[in-house]
Design a protein around this motif. Structure first.
Motif: not given
Length: 290
Positions: A276-282, A284-290
């Motif tokens: 998950e950390a590697r995916l976040a660093a890359a 990979t996923y669209v950030s959720e809007k606050g």
């Protein structure tokens, strides 16, 4: 007048057994009890397992009316082929009539899918997951439509066991991977009727290598399920529509991944967190809007 249907080679063999010499009776009973191996292994291998002279298999074939072992083996192989020549178009029904006919078909299909899931037994899946947990390496294969199920299971398992899970044929010819199967590993084969020759070959290779064979199939008599250590059954044919259902196979695959992860304990959780950390660093996923 139509010719009478030809009996199966196994039926011919069983009928002839009482009239054969004692030694040929023993070889004949071995073939009848191991017709899967008889269609996939060499005559020399069969003879070694049966404790017989290889020539006895040729004599057996000639004794029941075949020119030799090759012809009998070919007949046994042909007898194992699915008889359904139109597995998909044969399921198709005429279009329903009425203003809500299409909605009714969808409703029937969804109801059939939902009804099939509770009939999948949980205990065999848990036992297969334990085999995956202990396996040094996990190989997964599914051909044609079942490729999607194999890829899903491969993806989920690799989230926490990235170095130990591999799709058969993902990085080269299938036969190279089949030659790499070893005892202590697990091979998962997914399929439903009509069964592909490729899936049967993978199952045979796993069986010969002494790897744990896990079959996800629509029938206990599926050819890729023979000799399996674990057979996980799903309903493919009960759902209406021209194409059999993969819903049960997907549910089994995801259940296998869930239980295997749970058995992995803290180590599996840590590997998942690293992924998950590697995916976040890359990103990979669209950030959720606050």
């Amino acid at each position: 007048m139509a010719e009478p249907a030809k009996s199966s080679p196994l039926s011919e063999l069983r009928i002839a057994l009482p009239s054969l010499p004692m030694r040929l009776q023993e070889v004949g009973r071995f073939v009848a009890a191991n017709d899967y191996d008889a269609t996939t292994r060499s005559m020399r291998d069969l003879a070694a397992v049966a404790g017989a002279d290889p020539a006895a298999f040729t004599r057996l074939a000639k004794a029941i009316g075949y020119s030799g072992w090759d012809e009998l083996r070919a007949a046994l192989t042909e007898a194992r082929r699915p008889s359904q020549l139109a597995p998909f178009s044969g399921r198709a029904k005429g279009r329903r009539h009425g203003p809500n006919a299409d909605v009714a078909l969808i409703t029937d299909k969804l109801e059939a899918e939902a009804a099939g899931l509770p009939r999948i037994p949980a205990r065999p899946i848990a036992e297969a997951a334990r085999a995956l947990h202990h396996a040094k390496r996990i190989w997964i294969t599914g051909y044609r439509s079942c490729r999607s199920v194999a890829e899903l299971l491969n993806y989920e398992l690799r989230l926490f066991r990235p170095e130990q899970v591999q799709l058969v044929g993902a990085s080269g010819p299938d036969d190279l991977d089949m030659g790499a199967f070893r005892p202590g590993e697990a091979v998962i084969v997914i399929g439903f009727m009509p069964y592909t020759h490729a899936s049967v070959r993978v199952a045979q290779a796993a069986y010969r290598a002494g790897a744990a064979l896990i079959a996800i199939a629509d029938s206990p008599s599926a050819p890729m399920a023979e000799g399996a250590d674990h057979v996980l059954l799903f309903e493919a044919a009960s759902s209406p529509g021209f194409f059999p259902s993969l819903t049960g196979a997907i549910a089994i695959a995801q259940s296998l991944a869930a239980v295997t992860f749970s058995l992995g304990g803290t180590a599996a959780k840590k590997r998942l967190e690293n992924t998950e950390a590697r995916l976040a660093a890359a990103s990979t996923y669209v950030s959720e809007k606050g």
